[in-house]
Design a protein around this motif. Structure first.
Motif, PDB file in Angstrom:
ATOM      1  N   ILE A 189       0.883  -1.172   0.000  1.00 23.58           N
ATOM      2  CA  ILE A 189       0.000   0.000   0.000  1.00 23.58           C
ATOM      3  C   ILE A 189       0.913   1.213   0.000  1.00 23.58           C
ATOM      4  CG2 ILE A 189      -1.755   1.270   1.285  1.00 23.58           C
ATOM      5  CD1 ILE A 189      -2.740  -1.454   2.313  1.00 23.58           C
ATOM      6  N   THR A 190       0.883   1.940  -1.103  1.00 21.57           N
ATOM      7  CA  THR A 190       1.795   3.067  -1.269  1.00 21.57           C
ATOM      8  C   THR A 190       1.053   4.236  -1.906  1.00 21.57           C
ATOM      9  OG1 THR A 190       3.916   3.747  -2.232  1.00 21.57           O
ATOM     10  CG2 THR A 190       2.585   2.228  -3.523  1.00 21.57           C
ATOM     11  N   GLY A 246      -5.933   4.176  14.186  1.00 23.60           N
ATOM     12  CA  GLY A 246      -5.200   4.991  15.145  1.00 23.60           C
ATOM     13  C   GLY A 246      -5.965   5.238  16.426  1.00 23.60           C
ATOM     14  N   GLY A 247      -7.254   4.930  16.416  1.00 27.72           N
ATOM     15  CA  GLY A 247      -8.086   5.115  17.584  1.00 27.72           C
ATOM     16  C   GLY A 247      -8.437   6.562  17.865  1.00 27.72           C
ATOM     17  N   ILE A 307      -7.254   3.140   4.417  1.00 23.91           N
ATOM     18  CA  ILE A 307      -7.418   1.715   4.134  1.00 23.91           C
ATOM     19  C   ILE A 307      -7.324   0.915   5.431  1.00 23.91           C
ATOM     20  CG2 ILE A 307      -6.358  -0.286   2.999  1.00 23.91           C
ATOM     21  CD1 ILE A 307      -5.594   1.708   0.700  1.00 23.91           C
ATOM     22  N   PHE A 308      -6.326   1.230   6.255  1.00 28.07           N
ATOM     23  CA  PHE A 308      -6.177   0.535   7.542  1.00 28.07           C
ATOM     24  C   PHE A 308      -7.294   0.919   8.508  1.00 28.07           C
ATOM     25  CE2 PHE A 308      -1.854   0.532   5.775  1.00 28.07           C
ATOM     26  CZ  PHE A 308      -1.663  -0.841   5.719  1.00 28.07           C
ATOM     27  N   ALA A 347     -14.170  -2.102  10.114  1.00 26.63           N
ATOM     28  CA  ALA A 347     -15.003  -3.241   9.738  1.00 26.63           C
ATOM     29  C   ALA A 347     -14.946  -4.341  10.798  1.00 26.63           C
ATOM     30  CB  ALA A 347     -14.562  -3.796   8.387  1.00 26.63           C
ATOM     31  N   LEU A 348     -13.769  -4.582  11.341  1.00 25.78           N
ATOM     32  CA  LEU A 348     -13.608  -5.660  12.312  1.00 25.78           C
ATOM     33  C   LEU A 348     -14.010  -5.268  13.727  1.00 25.78           C
ATOM     34  CD1 LEU A 348     -10.172  -7.034  11.100  1.00 25.78           C
ATOM     35  CD2 LEU A 348     -12.412  -8.107  10.794  1.00 25.78           C
TER      36      LEU A 348
END
Length: 140
Positions: A32-33, A57-58, A43-44, A50-51
């Motif tokens: 991922i760039t 990062g919270g 994306i993260f 989703a999970l």
């Protein structure tokens, strides 16, 4: 856990519907760039949201992730599909904005034959989050 597909809609910097297919990788790696501000962290954030109903990062809540660039008629959601061994799972989080406040929808599904079927009849956020930890064996 092997990521397979991530679908984002009106989430973070992604104003429309965006699909990321993790199965088109070569050499066993997926990179991922992109430039600063291109949406890599989003994306993260989407995978974590989703999970676990929390961003990576919270620092932001899921309700903060509605894209400021999306038109009002575009739905805000994340769908993350992944496999562990022979089993394939899909976790969904949808933000629905009502007249007075935000309403969330959470679901987790397992693939049976060619279709995904819900794991819970009436998914509650706590159940979905616990199921993510149980399946992946990682907490947020």
């Amino acid at each position: 856990m092997k990521p397979e597909k991530l679908i984002l809609s009106a989430f973070g910097s992604y104003a429309g519907r965006t699909e990321i297919d993790f199965t088109v990788q070569t050499g066993g790696l997926f990179l991922i760039t992109g430039d600063t501000g291109a949406g890599k962290t989003t994306i993260f954030d989407a995978i974590c949201y989703a999970l676990y109903d929390r961003t990576s990062g919270g620092a932001r809540e899921g309700s903060d992730m509605r894209s400021q660039y999306a038109s009002p008629d575009v739905a805000t959601f994340v769908e993350f599909t992944f496999s562990i061994g022979e089993k394939c799972y899909r976790f969904e989080r949808r933000l629905r904005f009502g007249r007075k406040n935000l309403m969330d929808f959470h679901n987790c599904m397992i693939q049976k034959d060619e279709e995904f079927v819900p794991i819970f009849e009436n998914p509650k956020i706590k159940n979905v989050n616990q199921k993510a930890e149980e399946i992946i064996r990682l907490s947020y």
